[in-house]
Design an enzyme around this catalytic site. Structure first.
Site, mmCIF file in Angstrom:
data_model
loop_
_atom_site.group_PDB
_atom_site.id
_atom_site.type_symbol
_atom_site.label_atom_id
_atom_site.label_comp_id
_atom_site.label_asym_id
_atom_site.label_seq_id
_atom_site.Cartn_x
_atom_site.Cartn_y
_atom_site.Cartn_z
ATOM 1 N N HIS A 2 -28.768 -71.704 -8.426
ATOM 2 C CA HIS A 2 -28.599 -72.950 -9.176
ATOM 3 C C HIS A 2 -27.959 -72.784 -10.551
ATOM 4 C CE1 HIS A 2 -32.872 -72.699 -11.222
ATOM 5 N NE2 HIS A 2 -32.259 -71.529 -11.180
ATOM 6 N N HIS A 3 -27.593 -71.562 -10.940
ATOM 7 C CA HIS A 3 -26.883 -71.378 -12.213
ATOM 8 C C HIS A 3 -25.365 -71.365 -12.028
ATOM 9 C CE1 HIS A 3 -30.646 -70.715 -14.150
ATOM 10 N NE2 HIS A 3 -30.878 -69.568 -13.548
ATOM 11 N N CYS A 4 -24.900 -71.404 -10.788
ATOM 12 C CA CYS A 4 -23.456 -71.344 -10.545
ATOM 13 C C CYS A 4 -22.894 -72.742 -10.303
ATOM 14 C CB CYS A 4 -23.159 -70.451 -9.337
ATOM 15 S SG CYS A 4 -21.392 -70.165 -9.074
ATOM 16 N N ASN A 36 -28.680 -75.375 -14.103
ATOM 17 C CA ASN A 36 -27.526 -75.953 -14.796
ATOM 18 C C ASN A 36 -26.254 -75.991 -13.954
ATOM 19 O OD1 ASN A 36 -27.598 -73.074 -15.031
ATOM 20 N ND2 ASN A 36 -26.072 -73.173 -16.655
#
Length: 286
Positions: free
Chosen positions: A142-144, A186
């Site tokens: 979920h950070h990509c 993010n």
């Protein structure tokens, strides 16, 4: 017309919608141990379930690697090309020695496992619509976002799974993401910043990585936790806000991003949740 993909092939009904591949696990002359993230945890989960006689190799779905064409459904060509530099992958995975290795080795031993997990998430999206539920044992990067990786996340598998569903499955036009990893999600937030079809609920430790203020604008229901949040407060907030999120919009699909890093003692998450509450949380979401 959408491109041809192996990730949407029909799966026999004899197999449960649990997606995994031995290729998920990253082992690379011990370099993976330089990061506190457990890069072999997916195999440990499957081995536990197998030992408890809960699954067999014949009852689960074997994930397939996402191809470059699959990835380009979301990712920019520029970003995919950047991953051909070992320095970029070393920065994303936070394993500095990778910068010294030839990129073909980095592709084979680090990025291929992540591409296979990404393929697994896309496959799980299709299976969830067909069967009513599905689990990818890996993924949750979920950070990509479409053009930037980070935090051990090189591919935007959550964004990809939703975009594939929107483009390929009739009747799927609204999605809800419930992100309960200890870190702020993010990447998918940036990807769906102005997309009213996607509702994001995110509960995370406010004091840790990534602290992405811009991405927070995309979160419709944001629950920021403090260091050491314990069981009672945590579970009350999960129950209240999941119900609230599902009352605000009726989605065609729910993507639940589970994070083991909420557990007490995790070196990255900073929360103090017991295994019992974590198990109850997963059961409730499923």
């Amino acid at each position: 017309m959408p491109h041809e993909t192996q990730l949407y092939e029909d799966i026999p009904t004899s197999r449960w919608p649990i997606v995994y591949s031995t290729d998920y696990n990253i082992t690379f002359i011990g370099l993976e141990k330089l990061h506190p993230f457990d890069s072999g945890k997916w195999g440990k989960i499957i081995n536990f379930l197998r030992d408890e006689k809960l699954i067999t190799d014949d009852t689960i779905v074997t994930a397939k690697e996402a191809t470059e064409d699959d990835l380009l459904v979301v990712h920019t060509r520029r970003y995919i090309n950047k991953l051909k530099w070992s320095f970029v992958v070393a920065t994303i995975t936070e394993i500095p020695p990778l910068v010294l290795l030839p990129n073909f080795l980095v592709q084979r031993r680090v990025l291929k496992p992540l591409r296979t997990q990404t393929g697994g998430t896309i496959m799980a999206g299709k299976l969830a619509i067909e069967r009513g539920w599905a689990i990818n044992v890996g993924g949750g990067f979920h950070h990509c976002s479409s053009d930037k990786g980070g935090g051990f996340c090189a591919y935007a598998d959550i964004t990809l799974a939703i975009k594939f569903l929107f483009e390929r499955v009739e009747g799927v036009s609204k999605a809800t993401i419930i992100d309960l990893d200890a870190h702020q999600g993010n990447g998918h937030a940036r990807d769906f910043m102005d997309d009213k079809r996607v509702y994001i609920m995110d509960m995370f430790n406010r004091h840790i990585y990534p602290g992405d203020t811009f991405a927070k604008r995309a979160i419709k229901r944001r629950i920021e936790l403090d260091w050491g949040t314990e069981d009672k407060e945590y579970l009350e907030k999960v129950e209240t806000h999941v119900k609230g999120a599902l009352n605000e919009i009726t989605p065609d699909v729910i993507i639940y991003n589970a994070g083991t890093d909420i557990l007490d003692g995790d070196p990255l998450g900073g929360l103090s949740i017991s295994p019992q509450v974590s198990s109850r949380q997963i059961t409730m979401e499923a």
